[in-house]
Design a protein around this motif. Sequence first.
Motif, mmCIF file in Angstrom:
data_model
loop_
_atom_site.group_PDB
_atom_site.id
_atom_site.type_symbol
_atom_site.label_atom_id
_atom_site.label_comp_id
_atom_site.label_asym_id
_atom_site.label_seq_id
_atom_site.Cartn_x
_atom_site.Cartn_y
_atom_site.Cartn_z
ATOM 1 N N SER A 22 74.123 83.420 8.147
ATOM 2 C CA SER A 22 74.125 83.262 9.604
ATOM 3 C C SER A 22 73.308 82.043 9.996
ATOM 4 O O SER A 22 72.494 81.549 9.210
ATOM 5 N N ASP A 23 73.544 81.553 11.207
ATOM 6 C CA ASP A 23 72.719 80.515 11.818
ATOM 7 C C ASP A 23 72.525 79.309 10.891
ATOM 8 O O ASP A 23 71.408 78.937 10.557
ATOM 9 N N LEU A 59 77.883 85.005 10.182
ATOM 10 C CA LEU A 59 77.617 85.668 11.460
ATOM 11 C C LEU A 59 77.413 84.690 12.615
ATOM 12 O O LEU A 59 76.833 85.038 13.631
ATOM 13 N N GLY A 60 77.906 83.474 12.472
ATOM 14 C CA GLY A 60 77.946 82.563 13.603
ATOM 15 C C GLY A 60 76.803 81.587 13.710
ATOM 16 O O GLY A 60 75.918 81.527 12.861
ATOM 17 N N ASP A 61 76.836 80.802 14.781
ATOM 18 C CA ASP A 61 75.988 79.625 14.967
ATOM 19 C C ASP A 61 76.157 78.689 13.778
ATOM 20 O O ASP A 61 75.191 78.296 13.107
ATOM 21 N N THR A 111 84.222 84.914 9.773
ATOM 22 C CA THR A 111 83.177 84.275 10.563
ATOM 23 C C THR A 111 83.285 84.776 11.994
ATOM 24 O O THR A 111 84.389 84.853 12.539
ATOM 25 N N GLY A 117 78.934 82.585 17.348
ATOM 26 C CA GLY A 117 77.560 82.609 17.825
ATOM 27 C C GLY A 117 77.425 81.909 19.154
ATOM 28 O O GLY A 117 78.365 81.250 19.628
ATOM 29 N N HIS A 132 77.063 88.479 15.840
ATOM 30 C CA HIS A 132 76.004 87.467 15.833
ATOM 31 C C HIS A 132 74.695 87.990 16.405
ATOM 32 O O HIS A 132 73.632 87.837 15.790
ATOM 33 N N TRP A 150 74.554 87.770 23.914
ATOM 34 C CA TRP A 150 73.557 87.037 23.132
ATOM 35 C C TRP A 150 72.153 87.611 23.312
ATOM 36 O O TRP A 150 71.162 86.891 23.439
ATOM 37 N N HIS A 175 71.018 85.525 14.883
ATOM 38 C CA HIS A 175 70.603 85.109 16.225
ATOM 39 C C HIS A 175 69.114 84.803 16.361
ATOM 40 O O HIS A 175 68.748 83.766 16.901
ATOM 41 N N SER A 222 68.149 83.115 8.799
ATOM 42 C CA SER A 222 68.874 81.873 9.078
ATOM 43 C C SER A 222 68.987 81.012 7.830
ATOM 44 O O SER A 222 68.015 80.846 7.094
#
Length: 241
Positions: free
Chosen positions: A7-8, A34-36, A58, A61, A115, A124, A149, A185
Amino acid sequence: MRYAIVSDIHGNYEAFTAVLDVIDGMDVDGIVCLGDVVGYGANPNEVVELARTRADLTVRGNHDQAAIDPAEEAYFNSWAVEAIRWTRDKLTTESLDYLTSLAYEAFLPDVHLVHASPGEPAKWRYILSPQAAAREFASFKESFCFIGHSHVPMIVLRTEVGTSELLEGEVALPAGARVLINVGSVGQPRNGDPRACFAVLDLEDRSVRLVQVPYDIDTARAKIIESGLPRFLGDRLLLGQ
């Protein structure tokens, strides 16, 4: 089935490739993001392409959302606004199309993937403590829920009697237990450890472990500074903050 869950990444090519090298040496059946994927880092298109080709699933995010919808900038601090505007200007049509295609949540057998929070995937909302995590268990029915996140890894276990506990490193679920895991992250850790972080899920033995990976931070930092992005975004990589 075993999955690596990242993620991230935030446009940090050096961190993502280092993590993928480690994953390639593991016996995993798939990769989940998980995004970003973008935001903050200097290689948004390269990282999008790696996510597109390497991740089996995916989710979207908030920085991915802001890359395609400038209205999301209202929720960002000044560094994040500057970075996402820079990123948006650099993204190719293909990268924007990919980010637009992402859903807010996804599922594997007995696994919820999102996310930010399972209760409000598109809001968010940050989950920053075991107490906040405990409130999220009512929002998913699966044994496992994975989030990102906050950029801070966390494992919170809920037993049959309703208690929850903050755990670190690795956990095997007892019978009847459920768990919410923040995988940390890859591209911008904020837990005081500058190494990239991700999780490995083993559905057969119902275990989760966090993995931390060193990477070439100096190069990632130099790229940020040389690109004209805020220097702070490079400097914070050295501290994991």
